[in-house]
Enzyme design. Structure first.
Site, mmCIF file in Angstrom:
data_model
loop_
_atom_site.group_PDB
_atom_site.id
_atom_site.type_symbol
_atom_site.label_atom_id
_atom_site.label_comp_id
_atom_site.label_asym_id
_atom_site.label_seq_id
_atom_site.Cartn_x
_atom_site.Cartn_y
_atom_site.Cartn_z
ATOM 1 N N GLU A 1 79.691 16.719 23.169
ATOM 2 C CA GLU A 1 81.042 16.249 22.873
ATOM 3 C C GLU A 1 81.843 15.942 24.128
ATOM 4 O OE1 GLU A 1 82.783 19.014 20.146
ATOM 5 O OE2 GLU A 1 81.238 18.682 18.643
ATOM 6 N N ASP B 1 87.279 26.973 19.006
ATOM 7 C CA ASP B 1 86.369 26.921 17.860
ATOM 8 C C ASP B 1 85.300 27.965 18.140
ATOM 9 O OD1 ASP B 1 84.549 26.510 15.872
ATOM 10 O OD2 ASP B 1 84.025 24.458 16.431
ATOM 11 N N GLU C 1 89.618 28.115 15.237
ATOM 12 C CA GLU C 1 88.763 27.578 14.175
ATOM 13 C C GLU C 1 87.563 28.492 13.963
ATOM 14 O OE1 GLU C 1 85.700 23.812 13.768
ATOM 15 O OE2 GLU C 1 87.517 23.553 14.965
ATOM 16 N N LYS D 1 86.124 16.973 7.882
ATOM 17 C CA LYS D 1 84.986 16.195 8.366
ATOM 18 C C LYS D 1 84.452 15.380 7.197
ATOM 19 C CE LYS D 1 83.439 19.590 11.829
ATOM 20 N NZ LYS D 1 82.443 20.647 12.115
ATOM 21 N N ARG E 1 82.046 14.878 14.496
ATOM 22 C CA ARG E 1 80.903 15.783 14.537
ATOM 23 C C ARG E 1 80.283 15.684 15.922
ATOM 24 N NH1 ARG E 1 79.613 18.017 9.410
ATOM 25 N NH2 ARG E 1 78.813 19.669 10.767
ATOM 26 N N SER E 2 79.374 16.601 16.230
ATOM 27 C CA SER E 2 78.760 16.570 17.566
ATOM 28 C C SER E 2 77.850 15.358 17.732
ATOM 29 C CB SER E 2 78.001 17.865 17.839
ATOM 30 O OG SER E 2 77.076 18.122 16.818
ATOM 31 N N LYS F 1 90.550 16.285 16.178
ATOM 32 C CA LYS F 1 89.572 16.920 17.061
ATOM 33 C C LYS F 1 88.443 15.910 17.253
ATOM 34 C CE LYS F 1 86.366 20.786 16.996
ATOM 35 N NZ LYS F 1 85.884 21.948 16.234
#
Length: 424
Positions: free
Chosen positions: A204, A241, A284, A336, A365-366, A387
């Protein structure tokens, strides 16, 4: 004029070099929409199913079955339908799948079509996606959660928590927020290098230094914020997170990097201690996805002053979110699109959260692509937070750049969420 006349699914690669689904939707009037589906590394047990092929091709990660579903069954079911009837189209695909978690056709197939349909309908209406989905009141630019230090499943280092993020709430505009984040990111890189740490970036775009604990990572971030000319707890805040499900074993939280194991109550107290020592305004997945009692303890401890975001806990699922609301657990949902697998269900989850005075955080997402749909959805839903990774890697920057464009398009209407995201 907005009837669906063709749907083309294909297999492309995501930012980790793994296959994912891309879908093109063509309408009768010539309008066109394209969407690519993201993929996660740390996934919740209650997420909709991402259909993979198995076998040896792409080491089992191919998505030809999902692509075949797009080009076959799904096209046969929704071809000819009006693209402006999003709910009808999504329901048709969900009923066609016939499983509670979209495991037959694949959430990756259904979502790709769902998002591409919305984009095609937006083009047909002559509106940008955020305006088409969000209506005339879509105007709020989200505060970014910028992931600058990685641990857990996103890195090969001892840090137990998965993400350490900065939130530039003191910025006047989204464009300024991106600049501030970039300045801290590059300052952190210099600080890490000066201390002999590796400055390669992870999935990320964040750094993955060989630090052993959350406090060590937070101390580095505090120094970098100050060195960049900003005040922690005023210009910049921090979000975590923890991805606690990843290290929840036999009813306990095993912090291998820190060399200790905590009972749920002690884990909640540890997070409360960190939130008291550092300017942390969002945590998170502080507790594991099915540790409802632990979540309740954490919420009772810090829920009045800290945003507690359910990711694996809620998996963008309105039913699980309603359960959490009834129990007084968490106070925010991570959104998501591929966790639930359709646009209409995603929007329903955000609406459910807002009605209960829970916040919503739009998320990547990653495993991402150049698709920037979530930037539009963040503005469409006025959720106020997004995010979408660090200030490196084009798959992350595509979202920030789209937000900059949207802010420019909105002109005087644009409002940056800024300090409105602070609790207490």
């Amino acid at each position: 004029m907005t009837a669906i006349i063709d749907i083309i699914g294909r297999e492309i690669l995501d930012s980790r070099g793994n296959p994912t689904v891309e879908v093109d939707v063509h309408l009768e009037d010539g309008s066109f929409g394209r969407a690519a589906v993201p993929s996660g590394a740390s996934t919740g047990a209650h997420e909709a199913v991402e259909l993979r092929d198995g076998g040896t091709r792409y080491l089992g990660k191919g998505v030809e079955r999902a692509v075949d579903a797009v080009n076959g069954e799904i096209f046969e079911a929704i071809g000819g339908l009006d693209a402006e009837n999003q709910i009808q189209i999504d329901r048709t695909m969900i009923e066609l799948d016939g499983t509670p978690n979209k495991s037959r056709l694949g959430a990756n197939a259904i979502l790709g079509v769902s998002l591409a349909v919305a984009k095609a309908a937006a083009e047909a209406s002559g509106l940008p996606l955020y305006r088409y989905v969000g209506g005339p009141n879509a105007h709020l630019l989200p505060v970014p959660m910028m992931n600058i230090i990685n641990g857990g499943a996103h890195a090969d280092n001892p840090i137990d928590f998965q993400e350490f993020m900065i939130m530039p709430v003191g910025a006047e505009t989204l464009k300024d927020a991106v600049r501030m984040g970039s300045e801290v990111f590059h300052t952190l890189k210099k600080q890490l290098a000066a201390d002999g740490h590796n400055t390669n970036v992870g999935d990320e775009g964040g750094f993955a230094p060989g630090l052993a604990s959350a406090p060590a990572a937070l101390d580095f971030i505090m120094k970098s914020i100050e060195k960049a000319g900003y005040k922690p707890g005023e210009d910049m805040y921090v979000a975590l997170d923890c991805a606690s499900t990843e290290f929840f074993k036999d009813g306990k939280y095993v912090l291998e990097g820190e060399g200790r194991t905590l009972e749920p109550g002690a884990m909640a107290e540890y997070l409360a201690e960190l939130a008291g020592k550092y300017p942390i305004i969002s945590i998170e997945d502080g507790m594991a996805e099915d540790d409802w009692d632990g979540w309740k303890s954490l919420t009772d401890l810090v829920g009045n002053k800290c945003q507690l975001v359910g990711d694996d806990l809620f998996v963008t699922n309105s039913a699980r979110l309603r359960d959490g609301i009834k129990m007084g657990v968490a106070n925010s949902i991570l959104v998501k699109v591929n966790q639930i697998g359709s646009l209409s269900e995603t929007l329903d989850a955000v609406e459910t959260a807002h009605k209960a005075r829970y916040t919503a955080v739009m998320s990547h997402r990653s495993g991402e692509t150049e698709d920037s749909t979530i930037a539009d959805l963040a503005v469409a839903t006025n959720c106020g937070q997004i995010k979408t990774g660090s200030l490196a890697r084009s798959d992350r920057l595509a979202k920030y750049n789209q937000l900059i464009r949207i802010e420019e398009q909105l002109g005087p209407q644009a409002q940056y969420a800024g300090r409105s995201v602070l609790r207490g």
